[in-house]
Design a protein around this motif. Structure first.
Motif, PDB file in Angstrom:
ATOM      1  N   ALA A 103      46.226  -9.622 -24.290  1.00 18.82           N
ATOM      2  CA  ALA A 103      45.256  -8.610 -24.706  1.00 18.82           C
ATOM      3  C   ALA A 103      43.831  -9.149 -24.662  1.00 18.82           C
ATOM      4  CB  ALA A 103      45.592  -8.115 -26.105  1.00 18.82           C
ATOM      5  N   MET A 104      43.648 -10.398 -25.047  1.00 21.31           N
ATOM      6  CA  MET A 104      42.320 -11.000 -25.052  1.00 21.31           C
ATOM      7  C   MET A 104      41.757 -11.159 -23.648  1.00 21.31           C
ATOM      8  SD  MET A 104      42.750 -13.975 -27.960  1.00 21.31           S
ATOM      9  CE  MET A 104      41.100 -14.637 -27.671  1.00 21.31           C
ATOM     10  N   ALA A 105      42.630 -11.347 -22.656  1.00 23.27           N
ATOM     11  CA  ALA A 105      42.187 -11.680 -21.305  1.00 23.27           C
ATOM     12  C   ALA A 105      41.705 -10.476 -20.504  1.00 23.27           C
ATOM     13  CB  ALA A 105      43.317 -12.381 -20.547  1.00 23.27           C
ATOM     14  N   GLY A 106      42.029  -9.265 -20.913  1.00 19.68           N
ATOM     15  CA  GLY A 106      41.687  -8.083 -20.126  1.00 19.68           C
ATOM     16  C   GLY A 106      40.268  -7.582 -20.392  1.00 19.68           C
ATOM     17  N   ARG A 107      39.587  -7.196 -19.323  1.00 17.47           N
ATOM     18  CA  ARG A 107      38.290  -6.531 -19.510  1.00 17.47           C
ATOM     19  C   ARG A 107      38.508  -5.147 -20.117  1.00 17.47           C
ATOM     20  NH1 ARG A 107      37.791  -8.968 -14.328  1.00 17.47           N
ATOM     21  NH2 ARG A 107      36.285 -10.688 -14.332  1.00 17.47           N
ATOM     22  N   VAL A 108      39.591  -4.487 -19.700  1.00 19.19           N
ATOM     23  CA  VAL A 108      40.009  -3.222 -20.306  1.00 19.19           C
ATOM     24  C   VAL A 108      41.450  -3.423 -20.779  1.00 19.19           C
ATOM     25  CG1 VAL A 108      40.503  -0.781 -19.946  1.00 19.19           C
ATOM     26  CG2 VAL A 108      38.522  -1.836 -18.829  1.00 19.19           C
ATOM     27  N   THR A 109      41.654  -3.430 -22.080  1.00 17.02           N
ATOM     28  CA  THR A 109      42.986  -3.678 -22.646  1.00 17.02           C
ATOM     29  C   THR A 109      43.552  -2.396 -23.222  1.00 17.02           C
ATOM     30  OG1 THR A 109      42.562  -6.012 -23.094  1.00 17.02           O
ATOM     31  CG2 THR A 109      44.244  -4.936 -24.432  1.00 17.02           C
ATOM     32  N   VAL A 110      44.801  -2.121 -22.845  1.00 15.33           N
ATOM     33  CA  VAL A 110      45.499  -0.921 -23.308  1.00 15.33           C
ATOM     34  C   VAL A 110      46.686  -1.347 -24.167  1.00 15.33           C
ATOM     35  CG1 VAL A 110      46.568   1.259 -22.652  1.00 15.33           C
ATOM     36  CG2 VAL A 110      44.896   0.181 -21.110  1.00 15.33           C
ATOM     37  N   VAL A 111      46.765  -0.813 -25.358  1.00 16.55           N
ATOM     38  CA  VAL A 111      47.876  -1.075 -26.270  1.00 16.55           C
ATOM     39  C   VAL A 111      48.762   0.165 -26.333  1.00 16.55           C
ATOM     40  CG1 VAL A 111      48.566  -1.532 -28.653  1.00 16.55           C
ATOM     41  CG2 VAL A 111      46.573  -2.708 -27.672  1.00 16.55           C
ATOM     42  N   GLU A 112      50.050  -0.008 -25.998  1.00 15.85           N
ATOM     43  CA  GLU A 112      51.007   1.060 -26.290  1.00 15.85           C
ATOM     44  C   GLU A 112      51.676   0.701 -27.606  1.00 15.85           C
ATOM     45  OE1 GLU A 112      55.237   0.347 -24.209  1.00 15.85           O
ATOM     46  OE2 GLU A 112      53.693   0.890 -22.751  1.00 15.85           O
ATOM     47  N   ALA A 113      51.651   1.640 -28.540  1.00 15.74           N
ATOM     48  CA  ALA A 113      52.116   1.355 -29.900  1.00 15.74           C
ATOM     49  C   ALA A 113      53.236   2.293 -30.295  1.00 15.74           C
ATOM     50  CB  ALA A 113      50.965   1.476 -30.886  1.00 15.74           C
ATOM     51  N   GLU A 114      54.243   1.749 -30.944  1.00 15.49           N
ATOM     52  CA  GLU A 114      55.359   2.563 -31.419  1.00 15.49           C
ATOM     53  C   GLU A 114      54.948   3.444 -32.595  1.00 15.49           C
ATOM     54  OE1 GLU A 114      58.504  -0.168 -32.215  1.00 15.49           O
ATOM     55  OE2 GLU A 114      58.462  -1.014 -30.193  1.00 15.49           O
ATOM     56  N   ARG A 115      53.880   3.037 -33.278  1.00 13.77           N
ATOM     57  CA  ARG A 115      53.359   3.855 -34.387  1.00 13.77           C
ATOM     58  C   ARG A 115      51.850   3.697 -34.438  1.00 13.77           C
ATOM     59  NH1 ARG A 115      53.101   3.088 -40.237  1.00 13.77           N
ATOM     60  NH2 ARG A 115      54.040   1.026 -39.975  1.00 13.77           N
ATOM     61  N   VAL A 116      51.139   4.803 -34.455  1.00 12.03           N
ATOM     62  CA  VAL A 116      49.681   4.781 -34.557  1.00 12.03           C
ATOM     63  C   VAL A 116      49.285   5.333 -35.921  1.00 12.03           C
ATOM     64  CG1 VAL A 116      47.507   5.673 -33.632  1.00 12.03           C
ATOM     65  CG2 VAL A 116      49.357   5.025 -32.067  1.00 12.03           C
ATOM     66  N   VAL A 117      48.474   4.568 -36.641  1.00 15.01           N
ATOM     67  CA  VAL A 117      48.072   4.948 -37.994  1.00 15.01           C
ATOM     68  C   VAL A 117      46.554   5.123 -38.038  1.00 15.01           C
ATOM     69  CG1 VAL A 117      50.025   3.752 -39.035  1.00 15.01           C
ATOM     70  CG2 VAL A 117      47.843   2.538 -38.747  1.00 15.01           C
ATOM     71  N   GLN A 118      46.089   5.706 -39.115  1.00 16.64           N
ATOM     72  CA  GLN A 118      44.659   5.909 -39.304  1.00 16.64           C
ATOM     73  C   GLN A 118      43.975   4.581 -39.642  1.00 16.64           C
ATOM     74  OE1 GLN A 118      43.048   8.761 -38.693  1.00 16.64           O
ATOM     75  NE2 GLN A 118      45.020   9.650 -38.100  1.00 16.64           N
ATOM     76  N   PRO A 119      42.684   4.461 -39.375  1.00 19.85           N
ATOM     77  CA  PRO A 119      41.962   3.261 -39.783  1.00 19.85           C
ATOM     78  C   PRO A 119      42.162   2.979 -41.265  1.00 19.85           C
ATOM     79  CG  PRO A 119      40.600   4.609 -38.347  1.00 19.85           C
ATOM     80  CD  PRO A 119      41.831   5.414 -38.645  1.00 19.85           C
ATOM     81  N   GLY A 120      42.434   1.732 -41.580  1.00 24.72           N
ATOM     82  CA  GLY A 120      42.749   1.353 -42.954  1.00 24.72           C
ATOM     83  C   GLY A 120      44.234   1.352 -43.233  1.00 24.72           C
ATOM     84  N   GLY A 121      45.033   1.853 -42.296  1.00 27.91           N
ATOM     85  CA  GLY A 121      46.477   1.901 -42.483  1.00 27.91           C
ATOM     86  C   GLY A 121      47.179   0.582 -42.254  1.00 27.91           C
ATOM     87  N   ILE A 122      46.445  -0.414 -41.769  1.00 29.65           N
ATOM     88  CA  ILE A 122      46.990  -1.766 -41.585  1.00 29.65           C
ATOM     89  C   ILE A 122      46.227  -2.711 -42.502  1.00 29.65           C
ATOM     90  CG2 ILE A 122      47.403  -3.648 -39.960  1.00 29.65           C
ATOM     91  CD1 ILE A 122      47.366  -1.619 -37.695  1.00 29.65           C
ATOM     92  N   ASP A 123      46.936  -3.489 -43.288  1.00 27.67           N
ATOM     93  CA  ASP A 123      46.311  -4.506 -44.121  1.00 27.67           C
ATOM     94  C   ASP A 123      45.529  -5.457 -43.207  1.00 27.67           C
ATOM     95  OD1 ASP A 123      45.712  -6.817 -45.614  1.00 27.67           O
ATOM     96  OD2 ASP A 123      47.507  -6.630 -46.849  1.00 27.67           O
ATOM     97  N   PRO A 124      44.250  -5.689 -43.450  1.00 24.56           N
ATOM     98  CA  PRO A 124      43.473  -6.582 -42.583  1.00 24.56           C
ATOM     99  C   PRO A 124      44.118  -7.948 -42.384  1.00 24.56           C
ATOM    100  CG  PRO A 124      42.014  -5.421 -44.073  1.00 24.56           C
ATOM    101  CD  PRO A 124      43.424  -5.081 -44.497  1.00 24.56           C
TER     102      PRO A 124
END
Length: 244
Positions: free
Chosen positions: A201-222
């Motif tokens: 993910a770090m190496a891409g100029r454009v990085t795409v994440v496919e996620a099994e679950r997408v949550v709202q900002p703040g939904g992941i503990d930092p």
């Protein structure tokens, strides 16, 4: 800041022929299956792919191989990918074999803005001395071989050792699969999916994440974030699909 796109097809539609793509996954864990399938449908060809292993028989990147969409692979492992091995030995594809840990660090270094680094891995072998076959011709002779690399001696922990210079990797695009991502691109990987996905993910100029679950900002503990959203440009919600 909202990086969610409507589909995998939308996420890959701007990838042109000749692009370079880093693809996450370790064996069959953490492979971005949906993005690879979307790229197959999209039709881009003459691709350079950077990955630990280029799929397994019948699934993943091997589907692109079979369609002759990939012209070069930078990888560390053939595994049981018979089509990958066949194309390499038949001179149909160029392959840059790289030690596994070195490959991971080349990707991470590219994302960190580091041009190159010295490592003891490969010293005294064809990795450093050159001559590792990258492409064969139709007659089975080596037509392209790896070049010799710079080797220098450093004293580390009171011991003088030789180290080989390895260049970092930056690609046009990067595909990774996460267990959870928020709409800003912050992502969490599950178990063995941590292998290679953060570095890819770090190496891409454009990085795409496919996620099994997408949550709202703040939904992941930092403190639980494995990949900061600063490295991510697009997020796609996908079905859980394969269970590894």
């Amino acid at each position: 800041m909202d990086k969610v796109v409507e589909s995998a097809a939308a996420a890959v539609r701007d990838i042109a022929d000749g692009a370079s793509i880093a693809v996450g996954g370790f064996g069959t864990a953490g492979v971005p299956w949906e993005l690879v399938a979307a790229l197959l449908d999209h039709g881009a060809t003459d691709l350079t792919v950077v990955t630990n292993n280029c799929g397994v028989n019948g699934v993943g990147l091997v589907r692109l191989l079979k369609e002759r969409r990939i012209s070069k692979v930078i990888a560390s492992y053939f595994g049981q990918n018979l089509e990958f091995a066949r194309q390499y030995l038949a001179g149909e594809i160029e392959v840059e074999l790289t030690p596994q840990g070195t490959l991971a660090e080349r990707l991470r270094a590219g994302g960190a803005g580091i041009a190159a680094f010295f490592t003891p891995t490969g010293v005294g072998t064809v990795v450093a001395e050159g001559g590792l076959p990258r492409r064969y011709d139709a007659g089975g002779d080596v037509s392209v071989a790896s070049p010799a690399k710079e080797v220098r001696t450093f004293t580390v922990r009171g011991r003088a050792r030789d180290f080989v210079l390895e260049e970092s990797i930056v690609t046009d695009y990067a595909f990774v699969r996460a267990a959870v991502a928020d709409r800003h691109g912050n992502a969490v990987f599950h178990a063995a999916a941590m292998n290679f996905n953060p570095d890819v993910a770090m190496a891409g100029r454009v990085t795409v994440v496919e996620a099994e679950r997408v949550v709202q900002p703040g939904g992941i503990d930092p403190d639980a974030v494995h990949l900061p959203g600063v490295f991510v440009q697009k997020v796609v919600a996908v079905d859980v699909g394969r269970i590894e």
